[in-house]
Design an enzyme around this catalytic site. Structure first.
Site, PDB file in Angstrom:
ATOM      1  N   ASP A  15       0.861  -1.183   0.000  1.00  0.00           N
ATOM      2  CA  ASP A  15       0.000   0.000   0.000  1.00  0.00           C
ATOM      3  C   ASP A  15       0.894   1.229   0.000  1.00  0.00           C
ATOM      4  O   ASP A  15       1.897   1.283   0.710  1.00  0.00           O
ATOM      5  CB  ASP A  15      -0.900   0.027   1.233  1.00  0.00           C
ATOM      6  CG  ASP A  15      -1.849   1.223   1.214  1.00  0.00           C
ATOM      7  OD1 ASP A  15      -2.890   1.140   0.538  1.00  0.00           O
ATOM      8  OD2 ASP A  15      -1.539   2.240   1.851  1.00  0.00           O
ATOM      9  N   MET A  28       5.548   9.679  -3.988  1.00  0.00           N
ATOM     10  CA  MET A  28       5.146   8.642  -3.050  1.00  0.00           C
ATOM     11  C   MET A  28       5.770   9.022  -1.711  1.00  0.00           C
ATOM     12  O   MET A  28       6.987   9.112  -1.601  1.00  0.00           O
ATOM     13  CB  MET A  28       5.651   7.263  -3.517  1.00  0.00           C
ATOM     14  CG  MET A  28       5.300   6.132  -2.580  1.00  0.00           C
ATOM     15  SD  MET A  28       5.587   4.479  -3.299  1.00  0.00           S
ATOM     16  CE  MET A  28       7.396   4.409  -3.266  1.00  0.00           C
ATOM     17  N   HIS A 176      -5.207   4.448   6.512  1.00  0.00           N
ATOM     18  CA  HIS A 176      -4.413   5.257   5.583  1.00  0.00           C
ATOM     19  C   HIS A 176      -2.971   5.423   6.068  1.00  0.00           C
ATOM     20  O   HIS A 176      -2.253   6.297   5.587  1.00  0.00           O
ATOM     21  CB  HIS A 176      -5.062   6.613   5.295  1.00  0.00           C
ATOM     22  CG  HIS A 176      -6.318   6.484   4.493  1.00  0.00           C
ATOM     23  ND1 HIS A 176      -6.324   6.105   3.167  1.00  0.00           N
ATOM     24  CD2 HIS A 176      -7.622   6.643   4.841  1.00  0.00           C
ATOM     25  CE1 HIS A 176      -7.556   6.060   2.724  1.00  0.00           C
ATOM     26  NE2 HIS A 176      -8.371   6.374   3.724  1.00  0.00           N
ATOM     27  N   ASP A 181      -2.457  -0.525   6.312  1.00  0.00           N
ATOM     28  CA  ASP A 181      -3.334  -0.899   5.212  1.00  0.00           C
ATOM     29  C   ASP A 181      -2.768  -2.059   4.403  1.00  0.00           C
ATOM     30  O   ASP A 181      -3.522  -2.884   3.876  1.00  0.00           O
ATOM     31  CB  ASP A 181      -3.586   0.314   4.316  1.00  0.00           C
ATOM     32  CG  ASP A 181      -4.398   1.389   5.030  1.00  0.00           C
ATOM     33  OD1 ASP A 181      -4.876   1.132   6.155  1.00  0.00           O
ATOM     34  OD2 ASP A 181      -4.540   2.491   4.472  1.00  0.00           O
TER      35      ASP A 181
END
Length: 324
Positions: A15, A28, A176, A181
């Protein structure tokens, strides 16, 4: 010549959290990974998703970001600029980790995500941009949404967690935080791999036919009579205009039809009332056409005829107003 024996696969749930929609222009900012399980032919063995994990928070690669996307992660971008891991070093450490857990399992690593399309786009870009090498190859990813859609025999747009059987879902919260996750989705992956879906009922997902229409009254299969209805594959319910702000003008609002897209419909019928006083907002038509859905807008009597004809053979939804 003897057939080649397929190597086992080690599924690694990944994730990512990002500060924008695409890599390169945006960053990212964190990613987490957890070993979900090992598949050898028809046999799948689930792993403890908390046993083998990886997590890094990264220094952004550009000055661009979308505040709403950044807010989802809850991470402080200024702190990441100062303290985030160097992307090249983090990706090198991640490659090493993937290869170590794969060697231990005697299997070929496969990234899995929910949905894989977003997470894989960022992960693969970072692996190639910072080091030029992916331990998953260029296509070693599996999308859990596609896996569910295939096993459940539902359209991909209907493959959403809210419509999955409860026994498939992890009991962990979706926070999140990328590692939380990844672990949650590792459990979903194992549950999906081990799941044998029930034999489908061919009538369960059929759109109910309208059996009667008169001023102020609609009757549809399996539903109590009412004045206005939303009908879709598998059922229907009374149509409450106030739910999404629909009025005669400017008409049916876009949010009224977004639910239909998640059900994988191929056609939507919008009735305008018996006197055609109900409009359809231009944005609503744009939403449907952008999704490639066939759209029919007509006076209610004609709309019912079109809907019933389409319901006999396909996945159709509709909004029906029985007065003006």
């Amino acid at each position: 010549m003897a057939a080649r024996t397929a190597r086992p696969s080690l599924y690694i749930s990944v994730d990512i959290e990002a500060d924008g929609p695409i890599p390169g222009l945006y960053s990212m900012i964190s990613f987490g990974a957890a070993v979900a399980g090992r598949q050898d032919g028809a046999s799948y063995t689930a792993a403890d998703p908390e046993r083998q994990t990886f997590y890094r928070e990264l220094r952004p690669v550009s000055e661009e970001y979308v505040p709403e996307a950044l807010a989802v992660s809850g991470l402080d971008r200024d702190r990441l600029v100062r303290e985030g891991a160097d992307p090249a070093a983090a990706m090198d450490e991640f490659r090493t980790w993937v290869r170590e857990v794969s060697a231990e399992a005697g299997a070929q690593p496969v990234m899995c995500g929910y949905p894989a399309s977003f997470d894989w786009t960022f992960l693969y870009w970072y692996l190639m941009r910072f080091g030029g090498d992916s331990p998953f190859g260029h296509s070693g990813c599996l999308d859990m949404k596609t896996l569910y859609a295939t096993k459940a025999r539902v359209p991909l747009r209907a493959a959403v967690k809210g419509r999955m059987p409860r026994e498939l879902l992890s009991r962990r919260r979706h926070t999140h935080h990328a590692l939380d996750d990844a672990i949650e989705q590792a459990e979903l992956m194992s549950n999906l791999m081990l799941w044998t879906p029930p034999v489908p009922d061919p009538d369960a997902e059929r759109s109910p036919r309208i059996t009667h229409l008169s001023w102020g009254r609609i009757e549809a299969e399996g539903l109590a009579p009412g004045k206005d209805f939303r009908l879709y594959p598998g059922g229907g319910r009374p149509w409450d205009w106030s739910e999404h702000g629909t009025r005669h003008e400017p008409g049916i609002q876009p949010q009224e039809v977004r639910e239909f897209l998640d059900l994988g419909v191929t056609a939507v019928v919008l009735s305008q009332g018996m006197d055609k006083r109900l409009g359809v907002a231009a944005q609503t038509l744009e939403v449907l056409r952008a999704a490639g859905v066939e759209v029919h807008v007509a006076e209610t009597t004609a709309a019912v005829e079109v809907y019933n004809r389409l319901a006999a053979t396909g996945r159709v939804a509709g909004l029906f107003h029985s007065t003006c």
